[in-house]
Design an enzyme around this catalytic site. Structure first.
Site, short mmCIF file in Angstrom:
data_model
loop_
_atom_site.label_atom_id
_atom_site.label_comp_id
_atom_site.label_asym_id
_atom_site.label_seq_id
_atom_site.Cartn_x
_atom_site.Cartn_y
_atom_site.Cartn_z
N ASN A 245 28.45 -63.95 -28.70
CA ASN A 245 29.42 -63.88 -27.60
C ASN A 245 28.90 -62.88 -26.56
O ASN A 245 28.66 -61.71 -26.87
CB ASN A 245 30.78 -63.43 -28.16
N ASP B 104 30.43 -62.11 -23.61
CA ASP B 104 31.50 -61.67 -22.69
C ASP B 104 31.29 -60.25 -22.18
O ASP B 104 31.51 -59.95 -21.01
CB ASP B 104 32.87 -61.68 -23.39
N HIS B 105 30.89 -59.36 -23.09
CA HIS B 105 30.91 -57.95 -22.70
C HIS B 105 29.66 -57.51 -21.94
O HIS B 105 29.60 -56.40 -21.44
CB HIS B 105 31.26 -57.07 -23.90
N HIS C 77 34.14 -66.57 -23.25
CA HIS C 77 35.60 -66.69 -23.12
C HIS C 77 35.92 -66.51 -21.64
O HIS C 77 35.80 -65.41 -21.10
CB HIS C 77 36.26 -65.60 -23.98
N ARG D 241 38.45 -65.88 -19.40
CA ARG D 241 39.86 -65.44 -19.42
C ARG D 241 40.56 -65.77 -18.12
O ARG D 241 39.94 -65.78 -17.06
CB ARG D 241 39.93 -63.93 -19.66
N ARG E 116 38.36 -61.10 -16.40
CA ARG E 116 37.92 -59.70 -16.53
C ARG E 116 36.45 -59.59 -16.90
O ARG E 116 35.84 -58.55 -16.72
CB ARG E 116 38.78 -58.97 -17.57
N HIS E 117 35.88 -60.66 -17.46
CA HIS E 117 34.43 -60.59 -17.74
C HIS E 117 33.71 -61.86 -17.29
O HIS E 117 33.12 -61.90 -16.22
CB HIS E 117 34.13 -60.18 -19.20
N GLU F 212 35.41 -70.63 -25.16
CA GLU F 212 36.74 -70.17 -25.58
C GLU F 212 37.69 -70.21 -24.39
O GLU F 212 37.35 -69.71 -23.31
CB GLU F 212 36.66 -68.74 -26.12
N THR G 79 42.31 -56.93 -26.18
CA THR G 79 41.43 -57.97 -26.70
C THR G 79 42.32 -59.03 -27.36
O THR G 79 43.54 -58.89 -27.33
CB THR G 79 40.39 -57.38 -27.67
N THR G 80 41.72 -60.06 -27.93
CA THR G 80 42.53 -61.13 -28.53
C THR G 80 43.19 -60.60 -29.80
O THR G 80 42.53 -60.39 -30.81
CB THR G 80 41.63 -62.35 -28.83
N GLU H 164 38.48 -71.23 -36.42
CA GLU H 164 37.78 -69.95 -36.49
C GLU H 164 38.80 -68.92 -36.95
O GLU H 164 39.83 -68.72 -36.29
CB GLU H 164 37.20 -69.55 -35.12
N HIS I 22 35.53 -61.89 -34.78
CA HIS I 22 36.27 -60.88 -34.01
C HIS I 22 36.14 -59.52 -34.69
O HIS I 22 36.49 -59.36 -35.86
CB HIS I 22 37.75 -61.20 -33.82
N GLY J 107 30.26 -60.50 -30.71
CA GLY J 107 29.91 -60.14 -29.35
C GLY J 107 29.87 -58.66 -29.07
O GLY J 107 28.82 -58.08 -28.80
N HIS J 108 31.03 -58.02 -29.13
CA HIS J 108 31.15 -56.64 -28.66
C HIS J 108 30.13 -55.72 -29.31
O HIS J 108 29.45 -54.94 -28.63
CB HIS J 108 32.59 -56.15 -28.91
C1 LIG Z 1 38.61 -64.93 -28.79
C2 LIG Z 1 37.73 -63.79 -29.08
O1 LIG Z 1 37.84 -63.19 -30.10
C3 LIG Z 1 36.72 -63.34 -28.10
O2 LIG Z 1 36.63 -64.14 -26.99
C4 LIG Z 1 37.03 -62.02 -27.66
O3 LIG Z 1 38.36 -62.12 -27.25
C5 LIG Z 1 36.18 -61.56 -26.50
O4 LIG Z 1 36.47 -60.30 -26.16
P1 LIG Z 1 37.80 -59.84 -25.38
O5 LIG Z 1 38.97 -60.15 -26.27
O6 LIG Z 1 37.61 -58.39 -25.21
O7 LIG Z 1 37.90 -60.61 -24.09
N1 LIG Z 2 35.70 -65.32 -31.37
C1 LIG Z 2 35.22 -64.02 -31.65
C2 LIG Z 2 34.10 -63.69 -30.76
O1 LIG Z 2 33.60 -64.55 -30.05
C3 LIG Z 2 33.51 -62.34 -30.74
O2 LIG Z 2 34.44 -61.33 -30.83
P1 LIG Z 2 33.90 -59.80 -30.76
O3 LIG Z 2 32.72 -59.66 -31.67
O4 LIG Z 2 33.51 -59.54 -29.33
O5 LIG Z 2 35.08 -58.99 -31.22
#
Ligand SMILES: CC(=O)[C@@H](O)[C@H](O)COP(=O)(O)O
Ligand SMILES: NCC(=O)COP(=O)(O)O
Length: 247
Positions: free
Chosen positions: A12, A14-15, A48, A50, A54-55, A75, A105-106, A156, A196, A218-219
């Site tokens: 992931n 996103d960050h 994702h 959103r 935000r990202h 997502e 976060t989710t 998931e 997650h 991801g994070h």
């Molecule tokens: C659905 C999920 O778990 C990820 O997409 C996660 O949400 C990404 O990070 P943020 O929740 O911080 O947007």
């Molecule tokens: N669906 C979970 C995801 O994509 C990654 O979540 P995270 O590792 O950023 O918390």
């Protein structure tokens, strides 16, 4: 899609975009991160988009659609805006997630059981694109059964409660909840993914659960990449997952 015989890593990104959006710069580019992740062994790329942007931005998803060598796991919240966007890009995989603007976060899984008709309609519409649709849910038998009933081929399981658990007892309890959910989901004939809040120190116990198809992370990868680079961060995570899932 059939279940893979080795556990897959969905990266992931996103960050990477979170850092870019913090200053409104052109860098760091999540598209570059995706390509680096693929070179380091990612089996797929998760983004994702959103509602509050935000990202990840539309631009990222459109570019990724053209350049990914693996596959996109898109997502999205269950909104008309996102449904229409998914119809435009036709991702290989779509994961329906709950979303609120204010959340950090989710924070939990999608309530499939509480809105079956709405989710069923979304799954049917998105499946017509040829996308494999999964539902991001808590490891709860009621939600897993509802996911099967609405026709999703995959789920998931949200591992956030496991990741947030503080005491060894809580960790064991949450890990068991995930493992039971995996077994129950497989029994329902579903492909079971998880993710997650997973990081380098908590991933192995989840990766050791038999039957999980893919972990989405991801994070923690983005955070570790600050110190070792994105390719090394992905390669290290992949090695941990493969070693733990082979035992
Ligand atoms: C659905 C999920 O778990 C990820 O997409 C996660 O949400 C990404 O990070 P943020 O929740 O911080 O947007
Ligand atoms: N669906 C979970 C995801 O994509 C990654 O979540 P995270 O590792 O950023 O918390």
């Amino acid at each position: 899609m059939t279940q893979s015989n080795r556990m897959l890593l969905g990266v992931n990104i996103d960050h990477v975009a979170t850092l870019r959006q913090a200053r409104g710069t052109r860098y760091p580019d999540p598209v570059k991160a995706a390509l680096d992740a693929e070179e380091a062994g990612a089996d797929g790329i998760t983004v994702h988009l959103r509602e509050d942007r935000r990202h990840i931005q539309e631009r990222d998803v459109l570019l990724l659609k053209d350049v990914l060598q693996t596959r996109m796991n898109f997502e999205m919240g269950v909104t008309e805006e996102m449904m229409a966007f998914a119809e435009r890009i036709r991702p290989a995989h779509i994961c329906l997630v709950p979303e609120t603007r204010q959340e950090l976060t989710t924070e939990g899984g999608l309530d499939v059981a509480g809105q079956e008709a709405r989710i069923k309609a979304a799954v049917e519409r998105l499946s017509r694109l040829g996308s494999e649709v999964s539902l991001f849910i808590d490891a709860d038998e009621r939600q897993i059964e509802a996911s099967r009933r609405v026709g999703a081929p995959a789920i998931e399981l949200h591992t956030g409660r496991y990741a947030d658990a503080q005491t060894p007892g809580e960790v064991a309890e949450e890990l068991k909840r995930v493992a039971d959910g995996v077994a129950f989901g497989l029994g329902q004939g579903l492909i079971v993914n998880a993710g997650h809040g997973l990081h380098y120190h908590n991933v192995e116990a989840v990766a050791a659960i038999k039957g999980i198809n893919e972990l989405n992370i991801g994070h923690a990868l983005v955070a570790h990449a600050l110190f070792v680079g994105f390719k090394s961060a992905v390669a290290e995570m992949k090695a941990l997952i493969l070693a733990a899932s082979r035992h």
